[in-house]
Enzyme design. Structure first.
Site, PDB file in Angstrom:
ATOM      1  N   ASP A  40       5.636   4.713   5.192  1.00  0.00           N
ATOM      2  CA  ASP A  40       6.558   3.772   5.818  1.00  0.00           C
ATOM      3  C   ASP A  40       6.739   2.501   4.999  1.00  0.00           C
ATOM      4  O   ASP A  40       7.545   1.638   5.358  1.00  0.00           O
ATOM      5  CB  ASP A  40       6.118   3.433   7.249  1.00  0.00           C
ATOM      6  CG  ASP A  40       4.726   2.833   7.329  1.00  0.00           C
ATOM      7  OD1 ASP A  40       3.834   3.302   6.602  1.00  0.00           O
ATOM      8  OD2 ASP A  40       4.516   1.900   8.135  1.00  0.00           O
ATOM      9  N   HIS A  41       6.029   2.397   3.887  1.00  0.00           N
ATOM     10  CA  HIS A  41       6.157   1.231   3.006  1.00  0.00           C
ATOM     11  C   HIS A  41       6.748   1.586   1.635  1.00  0.00           C
ATOM     12  O   HIS A  41       7.097   0.680   0.880  1.00  0.00           O
ATOM     13  CB  HIS A  41       4.794   0.567   2.811  1.00  0.00           C
ATOM     14  CG  HIS A  41       4.256  -0.050   4.063  1.00  0.00           C
ATOM     15  ND1 HIS A  41       4.245  -1.409   4.286  1.00  0.00           N
ATOM     16  CD2 HIS A  41       3.728   0.513   5.180  1.00  0.00           C
ATOM     17  CE1 HIS A  41       3.722  -1.659   5.482  1.00  0.00           C
ATOM     18  NE2 HIS A  41       3.404  -0.510   6.035  1.00  0.00           N
TER      19      HIS A  41
ATOM     20  N   HIS B  64      -7.648  -1.769   5.233  1.00  0.00           N
ATOM     21  CA  HIS B  64      -6.799  -0.761   5.863  1.00  0.00           C
ATOM     22  C   HIS B  64      -7.412   0.612   5.577  1.00  0.00           C
ATOM     23  O   HIS B  64      -8.420   0.725   4.875  1.00  0.00           O
ATOM     24  CB  HIS B  64      -5.375  -0.881   5.308  1.00  0.00           C
ATOM     25  CG  HIS B  64      -4.344  -0.162   6.106  1.00  0.00           C
ATOM     26  ND1 HIS B  64      -4.309  -0.171   7.487  1.00  0.00           N
ATOM     27  CD2 HIS B  64      -3.274   0.604   5.727  1.00  0.00           C
ATOM     28  CE1 HIS B  64      -3.288   0.536   7.918  1.00  0.00           C
ATOM     29  NE2 HIS B  64      -2.646   1.024   6.867  1.00  0.00           N
TER      30      HIS B  64
ATOM     31  N   ASP C 129      -0.598  -4.005   5.695  1.00  0.00           N
ATOM     32  CA  ASP C 129      -1.333  -3.568   6.882  1.00  0.00           C
ATOM     33  C   ASP C 129      -2.816  -3.869   6.708  1.00  0.00           C
ATOM     34  O   ASP C 129      -3.400  -3.598   5.645  1.00  0.00           O
ATOM     35  CB  ASP C 129      -1.146  -2.064   7.093  1.00  0.00           C
ATOM     36  CG  ASP C 129       0.287  -1.706   7.454  1.00  0.00           C
ATOM     37  OD1 ASP C 129       1.138  -2.618   7.467  1.00  0.00           O
ATOM     38  OD2 ASP C 129       0.556  -0.521   7.723  1.00  0.00           O
TER      39      ASP C 129
ATOM     40  N   HIS D 271       1.202   3.956   2.027  1.00  0.00           N
ATOM     41  CA  HIS D 271       1.645   4.713   3.195  1.00  0.00           C
ATOM     42  C   HIS D 271       3.167   4.854   3.157  1.00  0.00           C
ATOM     43  O   HIS D 271       3.888   3.953   2.721  1.00  0.00           O
ATOM     44  CB  HIS D 271       1.197   4.035   4.488  1.00  0.00           C
ATOM     45  CG  HIS D 271      -0.218   4.377   4.851  1.00  0.00           C
ATOM     46  ND1 HIS D 271      -1.013   3.560   5.613  1.00  0.00           N
ATOM     47  CD2 HIS D 271      -0.978   5.471   4.560  1.00  0.00           C
ATOM     48  CE1 HIS D 271      -2.206   4.117   5.774  1.00  0.00           C
ATOM     49  NE2 HIS D 271      -2.203   5.273   5.145  1.00  0.00           N
TER      50      HIS D 271
ATOM     51  N   HIS E  81       0.851  -1.193   0.000  1.00  0.00           N
ATOM     52  CA  HIS E  81       0.000   0.000   0.000  1.00  0.00           C
ATOM     53  C   HIS E  81       0.883   1.238   0.000  1.00  0.00           C
ATOM     54  O   HIS E  81       2.108   1.141   0.107  1.00  0.00           O
ATOM     55  CB  HIS E  81      -0.989  -0.001   1.174  1.00  0.00           C
ATOM     56  CG  HIS E  81      -0.362   0.044   2.522  1.00  0.00           C
ATOM     57  ND1 HIS E  81       0.374  -0.995   3.046  1.00  0.00           N
ATOM     58  CD2 HIS E  81      -0.362   1.010   3.474  1.00  0.00           C
ATOM     59  CE1 HIS E  81       0.774  -0.693   4.262  1.00  0.00           C
ATOM     60  NE2 HIS E  81       0.367   0.531   4.537  1.00  0.00           N
TER      61      HIS E  81
ATOM     62  N   HIS F 218       5.837  -5.671  11.591  1.00  0.00           N
ATOM     63  CA  HIS F 218       5.143  -4.388  11.753  1.00  0.00           C
ATOM     64  C   HIS F 218       4.834  -4.167  13.237  1.00  0.00           C
ATOM     65  O   HIS F 218       3.696  -3.935  13.646  1.00  0.00           O
ATOM     66  CB  HIS F 218       3.860  -4.369  10.904  1.00  0.00           C
ATOM     67  CG  HIS F 218       3.432  -2.972  10.529  1.00  0.00           C
ATOM     68  ND1 HIS F 218       2.535  -2.242  11.262  1.00  0.00           N
ATOM     69  CD2 HIS F 218       3.785  -2.180   9.485  1.00  0.00           C
ATOM     70  CE1 HIS F 218       2.342  -1.062  10.694  1.00  0.00           C
ATOM     71  NE2 HIS F 218       3.087  -1.001   9.599  1.00  0.00           N
TER      72      HIS F 218
END
Length: 315
Positions: A67-68, A141, A212, A65, A63, A270
């Site tokens: 942090d990914h 998510h 996530d 976000h 996805h 995670h």
């Protein structure tokens, strides 16, 4: 086949955990490495491993976000600087191509290799060849998030050398013909069918690597009978309400999924920075009460995924 975790933290990097990224090392199977997510600092983590960026041929994004994905532009540039010339394919949600190409354009970064994008929408098979099949499904998510299922094709049976020798078949080029399943005529006049000396096909290994998500029925089909399930564990056993509120999962929800799906091993990642030391041990031990073969991974940990014949379970 080996999974090496480059980042196992949730949201932001901490002193002990970087943000999300893992490498599926398929060096023996196809001389490649596949990345799943590429959070900020991924290229720094790779420097601490034996992974060569030029071996990375596919990147699967769960996805969008930060942090990914914030590590993607830097990794792609470093791959170019470290001898990467082969094409690279990025799979992910709508928007990932715009993010990458804009980053490269603004920084005037030119790659010497072709960059391909596969933007995913309808769940199903997204890659398949003679050795592997990869499929995906949507998760639950705050934004569109995916889970991936990686299935290795069965390996051909090996030549049963002891059986060949017991039959009095002399060594030499005939062994190669038998291994190919051919029928050969020996000097003594015997006609030998190679198929009679080949062991059964070795089933391939299967993994599910999920982005996530909070608890959702879609994860059950992704994780069905997998050798390894990689699942987030942002929240602990008593935080189901918070997990649902923030669109994440608890360690117990992941453990119940592994049990219901018939998975062989559960790897929790995670991990929130709130969990350190005893807190991490608590996440693992409480999940093990539901699904015994559970492990909370840490950065730079490598997990081997053996064939079933090598072990009754995945170590």
């Amino acid at each position: 086949m080996e999974i090496e975790f480059l980042g196992t933290g949730a949201g932001s990097p901490s002193k002990t955990r970087n943000v999300s990224s893992l490498a599926l090392k398929l060096l023996d199977e196809r001389n490649e490495v596949w990345l799943f997510d590429c959070g900020e600092g991924t290229q720094h983590q790779i420097l601490k491993t034996a992974i060569r960026p030029r071996k990375v041929t596919k990147i699967f994004i769960t996805h969008l976000h930060g942090d990914h994905i914030f590590g993607l532009p830097g990794f792609l540039a470093s791959r170019a600087n470290q001898g990467g010339e082969e094409p690279l394919t990025i799979y992910g949600p709508e928007g990932i191509e715009r993010f990458v190409r804009t980053s490269l354009q603004v920084t005037q970064t030119r790659l010497p290799y072709k960059l391909n994008f596969k933007l995913l929408s309808n769940p199903g098979v997204i890659f398949e060849d003679d050795t592997f099949k990869v499929s995906f499904d949507t998760l639950d998510h705050r934004i569109l998030s995916f889970g991936y299922r990686i299935e290795e094709k069965a390996h051909e049976g090996v030549l049963l050398v002891d059986k060949v020798k017991a039959a009095g078949i002399p060594s030499g080029p005939v062994y190669g013909q038998l291994k190919a399943g051919k029928t050969v005529t020996l000097p003594d006049g015997r006609e030998i069918n190679g198929q009679d000396f080949i062991g059964p096909a070795q089933p391939g290994r299967t993994l599910a690597i999920l982005g996530d998500t909070r608890k959702t029925p879609h994860t059950l089909s992704l994780a069905k009978d997998v050798d390894v399930l990689v699942h987030e564990s942002t929240f602990g056993p008593d935080e189901a309400k918070l997990a649902r509120q923030y669109y994440h999962a608890t360690n117990l929800q992941a453990a119940h999924l592994a049990k219901d799906a018939g998975a062989k091993k559960l790897l929790l990642n995670h991990i929130s920075a709130r969990y350190l030391g005893k807190g991490v041990a608590m996440l693992e031990k409480s999940a093990q009460k539901v699904f015994a073969n559970t492990h909370v991974v840490h950065d730079l940990e490598a997990i081997d995924v053996p064939f079933a014949k090598e072990s009754g379970h995945v170590k």
